[in-house]
Design an enzyme around this catalytic site. Sequence first.
Site, PDB file in Angstrom:
ATOM      1  N   HIS A 174       5.870 -19.469  23.456  1.00 22.68           N
ATOM      2  CA  HIS A 174       4.801 -18.685  22.818  1.00 22.68           C
ATOM      3  C   HIS A 174       5.428 -17.575  21.974  1.00 22.68           C
ATOM      4  O   HIS A 174       6.231 -16.783  22.465  1.00 22.68           O
ATOM      5  CB  HIS A 174       3.907 -18.096  23.907  1.00 22.68           C
ATOM      6  N   MET A 214       2.995 -10.010  15.205  1.00 21.87           N
ATOM      7  CA  MET A 214       2.140  -8.821  15.041  1.00 21.87           C
ATOM      8  C   MET A 214       2.539  -8.077  13.773  1.00 21.87           C
ATOM      9  O   MET A 214       3.727  -7.987  13.459  1.00 21.87           O
ATOM     10  CB  MET A 214       2.305  -7.887  16.243  1.00 21.87           C
ATOM     11  N   HIS A 236       1.170 -17.372  17.906  1.00 20.03           N
ATOM     12  CA  HIS A 236      -0.063 -16.580  18.055  1.00 20.03           C
ATOM     13  C   HIS A 236      -0.039 -15.487  16.992  1.00 20.03           C
ATOM     14  O   HIS A 236       0.711 -14.516  17.107  1.00 20.03           O
ATOM     15  CB  HIS A 236      -0.066 -16.008  19.486  1.00 20.03           C
ATOM     16  N   ASP A 274      -3.931 -15.807  27.846  1.00 15.76           N
ATOM     17  CA  ASP A 274      -2.800 -14.967  27.436  1.00 15.76           C
ATOM     18  C   ASP A 274      -3.049 -13.518  27.832  1.00 15.76           C
ATOM     19  O   ASP A 274      -4.007 -12.891  27.365  1.00 15.76           O
ATOM     20  CB  ASP A 274      -2.648 -15.079  25.909  1.00 15.76           C
ATOM     21  N   SER A 298       6.129 -16.174  26.835  1.00 13.27           N
ATOM     22  CA  SER A 298       6.068 -15.404  25.599  1.00 13.27           C
ATOM     23  C   SER A 298       7.399 -14.700  25.367  1.00 13.27           C
ATOM     24  O   SER A 298       7.818 -13.870  26.187  1.00 13.27           O
ATOM     25  CB  SER A 298       4.955 -14.359  25.679  1.00 13.27           C
ATOM     26  N   GLY A 301       2.966  -6.871  29.240  1.00 12.55           N
ATOM     27  CA  GLY A 301       3.004  -6.034  30.434  1.00 12.55           C
ATOM     28  C   GLY A 301       1.711  -5.323  30.793  1.00 12.55           C
ATOM     29  O   GLY A 301       1.719  -4.407  31.614  1.00 12.55           O
ATOM     30  N   MET A 346      -7.945 -14.232  25.330  1.00 12.76           N
ATOM     31  CA  MET A 346      -7.104 -13.045  25.548  1.00 12.76           C
ATOM     32  C   MET A 346      -7.613 -12.302  26.776  1.00 12.76           C
ATOM     33  O   MET A 346      -8.771 -11.865  26.817  1.00 12.76           O
ATOM     34  CB  MET A 346      -7.160 -12.099  24.341  1.00 12.76           C
ATOM     35  N   ASP A 396       4.671 -14.374  19.646  1.00 13.03           N
ATOM     36  CA  ASP A 396       3.662 -13.364  19.311  1.00 13.03           C
ATOM     37  C   ASP A 396       4.023 -12.671  18.005  1.00 13.03           C
ATOM     38  O   ASP A 396       4.991 -11.912  17.941  1.00 13.03           O
ATOM     39  CB  ASP A 396       3.566 -12.329  20.436  1.00 13.03           C
ATOM     40  N   MET A 431      -1.244 -12.381  15.269  1.00  6.32           N
ATOM     41  CA  MET A 431      -2.054 -11.161  15.387  1.00  6.32           C
ATOM     42  C   MET A 431      -1.822 -10.364  14.118  1.00  6.32           C
ATOM     43  O   MET A 431      -1.174  -9.305  14.113  1.00  6.32           O
ATOM     44  CB  MET A 431      -1.625 -10.386  16.654  1.00  6.32           C
TER      45      MET A 431
HETATM   46  C1  DX5 Z   1      -0.184  -9.705  23.809  1.00 10.60           C
HETATM   47  C2  DX5 Z   1       0.482 -11.035  23.634  1.00 10.60           C
HETATM   48  C3  DX5 Z   1       0.897 -11.717  24.874  1.00 10.60           C
HETATM   49  C4  DX5 Z   1       1.895 -10.973  25.719  1.00 10.60           C
HETATM   50  C5  DX5 Z   1       1.747 -11.441  27.138  1.00 10.60           C
HETATM   51  O1  DX5 Z   1      -0.667  -9.287  22.580  1.00 10.60           O
HETATM   52  O2  DX5 Z   1      -0.373 -11.913  22.944  1.00 10.60           O
HETATM   53  O3  DX5 Z   1       1.382 -13.029  24.582  1.00 10.60           O
HETATM   54  O4  DX5 Z   1       3.217 -11.174  25.322  1.00 10.60           O
HETATM   55  O5  DX5 Z   1       2.558 -10.662  27.946  1.00 10.60           O
HETATM   56  P1  DX5 Z   1       2.279 -10.487  29.495  1.00 10.60           P
HETATM   57  O6  DX5 Z   1       2.367 -11.854  30.107  1.00 10.60           O
HETATM   58  O7  DX5 Z   1       3.384  -9.583  29.919  1.00 10.60           O
HETATM   59  O8  DX5 Z   1       0.926  -9.887  29.623  1.00 10.60           O
HETATM   60 ZN    ZN Z   2       0.210 -14.065  22.697  1.00  2.00          ZN
END
Ligand code: DX5
Ligand code: ZN
Length: 216
Positions: A35, A39, A68, A177, A10, A147, A139, A37, A70
């Site tokens: 990946h 948002m 992804h 994820d 990601s 993190g 998820m 993300d 969100m």
């Molecule tokens: C959270 C994201 C994840 C995130 C994963 O909303 O969808 O893709 O970046 O990060 P780690 O692997 O650090 O949990």
């Molecule tokens: Zn994600």
Amino acid sequence: MSKPFIIAPSILSADFSKLAEEIKAVEKAGADWIHVDVMDGHFVPNLTIGAPVVNSIRPITKAQLDVHLMIDYPEKYLDDFLAAGADIITIHIESTTKAAECIQLIKESGAKAGITLKPGTALSDIKKYLPSVDLVLVMTVEPGFGGQSFMDDQVAKIDELKKLREENNYNYLIEVDGGVNAATVAKCKNADVLVAGSFVFKNDYAQSIKTLKEAK
Ligand code: DX5
Ligand code: ZN
């Protein structure tokens, strides 16, 4: 022997000041997908990037761009992400009343369609989409931030999705994820694709990708 995991680092945990280099580096280190993300500060309490960034990174990697979303009303933005070159687009069931239309539009464009759910959402809420999606994302953290710690209570969804696929001859890949690392990967054995942000970007890229890939 089962197939190795598909690994999707990601870029949320990458250094955005040198995003192209970071993507090339993880690709060289063995990443299969990238990946992304997305948002919007509404669906989740954090803001990240949008379709222009997908458009910019498209030419610099051959890896599949796994987007992804969100965001609220994903239906408003699908054309932008498809035009930008997304290979896979995953929408949240909680973010729209038009999930079926979104899945259809993504697939008609030639991309792959995924569906996902927050930890508090029951798997039964996405059951009717399972015959038509290419990917189901489980998820294992609350969406919004990298993190966080892996939520053990979500593993049952991974296992149930595998069982449902076998029983019904469905075709989706199962992706996990959130909080995936060397210690938690064993719980994901029934998945096909692992997203990892901090575990990859805060460690040696090749070593961490190899650790996850070979954990299957
Ligand atoms: C959270 C994201 C994840 C995130 C994963 O909303 O969808 O893709 O970046 O990060 P780690 O692997 O650090 O949990
Ligand atoms: Zn994600």
